[in-house]
Design an enzyme around this catalytic site. Structure first.
Site, mmCIF file in Angstrom:
data_model
loop_
_atom_site.group_PDB
_atom_site.id
_atom_site.type_symbol
_atom_site.label_atom_id
_atom_site.label_comp_id
_atom_site.label_asym_id
_atom_site.label_seq_id
_atom_site.Cartn_x
_atom_site.Cartn_y
_atom_site.Cartn_z
ATOM 1 N N GLU A 259 0.975 -1.355 -0.482
ATOM 2 C CA GLU A 259 0.391 -0.422 -0.259
ATOM 3 C C GLU A 259 1.217 1.549 -0.128
ATOM 4 O O GLU A 259 2.014 1.561 1.216
ATOM 5 C CB GLU A 259 -0.310 -0.177 1.424
ATOM 6 C CG GLU A 259 -1.513 0.422 1.429
ATOM 7 C CD GLU A 259 -1.496 2.091 1.579
ATOM 8 O OE1 GLU A 259 -1.664 2.980 0.871
ATOM 9 O OE2 GLU A 259 -2.019 2.501 3.078
ATOM 10 N N CYS A 293 -2.300 9.017 2.000
ATOM 11 C CA CYS A 293 -1.594 8.397 1.169
ATOM 12 C C CYS A 293 -3.451 8.757 0.506
ATOM 13 O O CYS A 293 -3.400 8.738 -1.044
ATOM 14 C CB CYS A 293 -1.776 7.124 1.041
ATOM 15 S SG CYS A 293 -2.247 6.004 1.385
#
Length: 486
Positions: A259, A293
């Site tokens: 990720e 993010c």
């Protein structure tokens, strides 16, 4: 050197051991004071943790799923019972506001352990198949079963923006599936992860099933990735580091869950509810001070509403209270370190030099201490600007105009990243049509909220694989098929 009472040891093989590399100070980004002293592991100690996890894997993988689930449930209860002191530590390490530390950090961690304490079926039947010509040259009916099996030893390398929810999102599903773990926390805020290990130990996790080894040295993470005892690496962090980890994993065919970075496009169409769009985009300024993010940092506004959107975003940012995250009313806390503050500020200056208009922010707030960045809005941005294309990871939003839907979609997809994008339109059918054209692992339609059962992961350089909900159970397992004559 004298031993400080707040110094922590590494958690290896069910024991708390003194670190070979001594300790280093963990700094509160709001006050610049020392929070505590974190252990610095040696390469040998990391390898010992991986070996302990390998030794524990066999017995743990054969433990009844219900027994594993009970341990996770007890861990959830312990974390929930200690929510306030754990949240105070998380706030001191990360600079998160009180609500974020309690709810989105420790609260989400407890919820994730509780979620994976729910035992789910690990096998499912496949419809029988008639083979016209089997191995013996005659027709046969074959039955089959698909079974999820644990991968083995999983190295979990976690991010600094959420030292509770992020590790819990790796550890809980990995343990639920029968894996053992070696956790390497981010060096900026590792103390919370050791507290999580204490909760798991108190919950009854067997020796060696959970190991935590941290440190600032690059070799700590390298050893946790390259160890021959490790079968899988689960990483949350920058794309650059993820690429290096993937190269190491590729040499020995280790399973990966990555990720990585994001530069979320927020398409605001001319028929959008601007109040909703501004509130959603504005979370970039406040939520983790933009250090996340999934933030909608790259706004693409249709020309008909461009000026109004910029004006309202600037007004929204100007109202946000920047300061001590422990004070009531504070919305924007500090970024994680002085070095990161300088990085964010350098991007703002770069945007100015490249021709962007600094509508809001761009200067350091007047505080005596702490690593604060004023919420910053950059308008009139061209799609080729570095501030538009690169992940800044701070409270900085760029705005770029577009003419029609096709151009907006093209601009959104013109990115190295593809984690989560966003669409705002009062025409829901139109919003879903646009969402279907976006090359991103997730799309928020008129919201920045998330469903934690939905798959989470990215396209392109934003990562490999999916987790959250049942998808995490698949991520931390291999699928084995068992076939027999029907």
């Amino acid at each position: 050197m004298s031993v400080r009472p707040e110094e922590l040891g590494l958690f290896v093989g069910g024991a708390w051991v003194a670190p070979d590399g001594g300790h280093y100070a963990v700094v509160d980004p709001a006050t610049e004071e020392t929070v505590g002293w974190a252990p610095e592991a040696s390469r040998d100690q990391v390898h010992a943790a991986c070996a302990a996890a390998r030794e524990a894997f066999g017995p743990w993988s054969r433990t009844e799923p219900g027994e594993r689930a009970a341990i996770l449930a007890r861990a959830a209860d312990l974390i929930r019972a200690r929510l306030l002191p754990y949240a105070e530590l998380a706030q001191a390490e990360t600079g998160a506001t009180t609500g974020t530390a309690r709810g989105m950090q420790v609260g989400v961690a407890a919820a994730r352990f509780r979620r994976y304490a729910q035992v789910e079926p690990a096998e499912w039947a496949i419809p029988p198949q008639v083979n016209d010509a089997g191995p013996m040259g005659r027709a046969a009916v074959m039955g089959a079963l698909a079974v999820r099996r644990p991968v083995g030893v999983v190295t979990c390398i976690t991010s600094y923006n959420n030292p509770w929810a992020n590790p819990a999102g790796k550890i809980a599903p990995a343990l639920a599936m029968g894996n053992t773990v070696v956790v390497k926390p981010a060096p900026q805020d590792p103390l919370s992860v050791y507290r999580m290990a204490e909760a798991l130990e108190a919950a009854g996790v067997p020796r060696g099933v959970v190991n935590v080894v941290g440190g600032r040295a690059v070799e700590v993470g390298e050893a946790a990735v390259e160890s021959p005892d490790v079968d899988m690496v689960s990483f949350t962090g920058s794309t650059a580091v993820g690429q290096r980890i993937a190269e190491v994993c590729g040499r020995s065919m280790k399973r990966q869950l990555m990720e990585l970075g994001g530069k979320g496009a927020a398409l605001v169409l001319e028929d959008a509810d601007l109040g909703s769009a501004v509130a959603g985009i504005g979370t970039t300024f406040s939520f983790y001070s933009g250090q996340i993010c999934t933030a909608p940092t790259r706004v693409l506004a249709q020309r008909g509403i461009y000026d109004r959107l910029v004006e309202q975003l600037a007004s929204y940012a100007a109202r946000l209270k920047v300061g001590d995250p422990r004070e009531a009313g504070t919305v924007v806390g500090p970024v994680i370190s002085a070095a990161h503050r300088e990085r964010v500020e350098s991007y703002v200056e770069l945007g100015r030099k490249e021709g962007a208009s600094v509508v809001m922010g761009g200067e350091r707030p007047a505080t005596d201490r702490g690593f604060y960045v004023t919420p910053t809005l950059l308008a009139d941005c061209r799609p080729d600007l570095r501030v538009v294309r690169e992940e800044i990871f701070g409270p900085v939003v760029t705005v770029t105009p577009f003419d029609d839907e096709d151009e907006g979609v093209a601009l959104a997809n013109d990115s190295d990243y593809g984690l989560i994008d966003y669409v705002w339109s009062s025409d829901v059918a139109r919003a879903f049509r646009v969402a279907g054209r976006l090359r991103a692992g997730g799309v928020g339609v008129n919201t920045v909220g998330r469903n934690m059962e939905a798959p989470f992961g990215g396209f392109r350089r934003s990562g490999v694989g999916r987790d959250c909900g049942s998808y995490a159970l698949h991520a931390y397992s291999e699928v084995q098929s068992i076939v027999w004559p029907g």
